[in-house]
Design a protein around this motif. Structure first.
Motif, mmCIF file in Angstrom:
data_model
loop_
_atom_site.group_PDB
_atom_site.id
_atom_site.type_symbol
_atom_site.label_atom_id
_atom_site.label_comp_id
_atom_site.label_asym_id
_atom_site.label_seq_id
_atom_site.Cartn_x
_atom_site.Cartn_y
_atom_site.Cartn_z
ATOM 1 N N PHE A 82 1.094 -1.030 -0.349
ATOM 2 C CA PHE A 82 -0.018 0.003 0.392
ATOM 3 C C PHE A 82 0.735 1.377 0.025
ATOM 4 O O PHE A 82 0.262 1.953 -0.416
ATOM 5 N N GLY A 134 0.233 3.943 -3.078
ATOM 6 C CA GLY A 134 -0.333 5.161 -3.453
ATOM 7 C C GLY A 134 -1.724 4.346 -3.501
ATOM 8 O O GLY A 134 -2.237 5.379 -4.744
ATOM 9 N N ALA A 135 -2.199 3.233 -3.968
ATOM 10 C CA ALA A 135 -3.269 2.720 -4.270
ATOM 11 C C ALA A 135 -4.595 3.213 -4.197
ATOM 12 O O ALA A 135 -4.992 3.582 -3.303
ATOM 13 N N THR A 136 -4.813 4.159 -5.026
ATOM 14 C CA THR A 136 -6.175 4.541 -5.184
ATOM 15 C C THR A 136 -7.613 3.591 -5.979
ATOM 16 O O THR A 136 -8.540 4.205 -5.507
ATOM 17 N N HIS A 137 -6.811 2.214 -6.346
ATOM 18 C CA HIS A 137 -7.578 1.434 -6.734
ATOM 19 C C HIS A 137 -7.826 -0.013 -6.902
ATOM 20 O O HIS A 137 -6.500 -0.445 -6.500
ATOM 21 N N ASP A 156 -4.541 -0.529 -8.840
ATOM 22 C CA ASP A 156 -3.787 -0.443 -8.497
ATOM 23 C C ASP A 156 -2.730 -1.825 -7.781
ATOM 24 O O ASP A 156 -1.450 -1.387 -7.832
ATOM 25 N N TYR A 185 3.823 0.336 -11.435
ATOM 26 C CA TYR A 185 3.929 1.323 -10.098
ATOM 27 C C TYR A 185 4.876 2.358 -9.561
ATOM 28 O O TYR A 185 6.184 2.232 -9.960
ATOM 29 N N ALA A 191 4.039 8.353 -0.674
ATOM 30 C CA ALA A 191 1.478 8.513 -1.999
ATOM 31 C C ALA A 191 0.846 8.829 -1.262
ATOM 32 O O ALA A 191 -0.109 8.949 -2.463
ATOM 33 N N ARG A 192 1.190 9.785 -0.155
ATOM 34 C CA ARG A 192 0.460 10.161 -0.240
ATOM 35 C C ARG A 192 -0.480 11.799 -1.125
ATOM 36 O O ARG A 192 0.865 12.417 -1.575
ATOM 37 N N PRO A 193 -1.431 11.510 -1.516
ATOM 38 C CA PRO A 193 -2.377 12.567 -2.294
ATOM 39 C C PRO A 193 -2.300 13.968 -1.794
ATOM 40 O O PRO A 193 -2.336 14.006 -0.038
#
Length: 223
Positions: free
Chosen positions: A180, A183-186, A189, A209, A219-221
């Protein structure tokens, strides 16, 4: 001019859940300009039908593969552009006379994605009950790269012993375990992370990736 010698990667798809992993690996190989020989086990066809609604047929494999590779991990069609399949060769799971069943057939190695525990056991014991297992055995005896993306949880002692046997035989045991930190958002990912690690183990370049760069929270938005 001398024609380039075709030296493919063999991709074996077994009956474990996780057909999106296989699709992502196949897209990654083709995007990298690699040749592919594909073996789809009989059991994996049931999983593919259940997870995507696609009935994979020997006589129409090119059409069915193209449709499969267009789908995202969430099952939505037309998520990806259909890749060129000119350098993909398909071998039926029951064809034990297929090219990759012989060590004299030139390949770079084999990627089993996903690998069921039954597949793991068959390869570890050298059963060669179908083409997928036979090619894996040939890959090991020829000292070529074999990546086994096992997809099962929990693992019992018998399967763990089989995985140790594969490791000792020279295979790379790669659990389909997404991380994780990228930065998985889906869901795609998470699938692409595992597929990317498979390609890493094979030494195939990709951009599936975000790699760890030593920055906590990188990886945080923003916001």
């Amino acid at each position: 001019m001398t024609e380039r010698k075709r030296t493919p990667w063999v991709v074996g798809v077994s009956g474990a859940s996780g057909t999106p992993y296989a699709a992502a690996v196949l897209r990654g190989l083709l995007a990298a300009g690699e040749s592919v020989d594909l073996v789809v086990s009989r059991a994996s066809r049931l999983t593919l039908l259940d997870e995507t609604g696609i009935a994979f047929r020997d006589a129409h494999w090119r059409e069915d593969l193209g449709e499969w590779l267009e789908r995202g991990a969430d099952g939505k069609p037309a998520t990806f552009a259909r890749p060129e399949l000119d350098d993909v060769r398909y071998w039926g799971a029951g064809d034990l006379a297929a090219g990759p069943s012989s060590g004299s057939y030139p390949v770079k190695g084999m990627l089993i994605v996903p690998a069921s525990t039954a597949c793991v056991a068959g390869v570890a014991l050298g059963l060669s009950k179908d083409l997928l297992q036979r090619v894996a055995s040939v890959t090991l005896k020829e000292r070529r790269r074999l990546v086994v993306a096992v997809r099962e949880t929990p693992l019992n002692g018998q399967t763990l012993r089989h995985l140790v046997a594969l490791d000792e035989a020279g295979a790379i045991v790669l659990p389909a375990s997404p991380a994780f930190y990228a930065g998985a958002t889906h869901i795609q990912d998470l699938v692409d992370f595992v597929a990317g690690r498979v390609l890493d183990a094979a030494g195939v370049p990709h951009r599936l990736y975000r790699r760890w760069e030593g920055e906590i929270g990188g990886a945080r938005p923003p916001g």
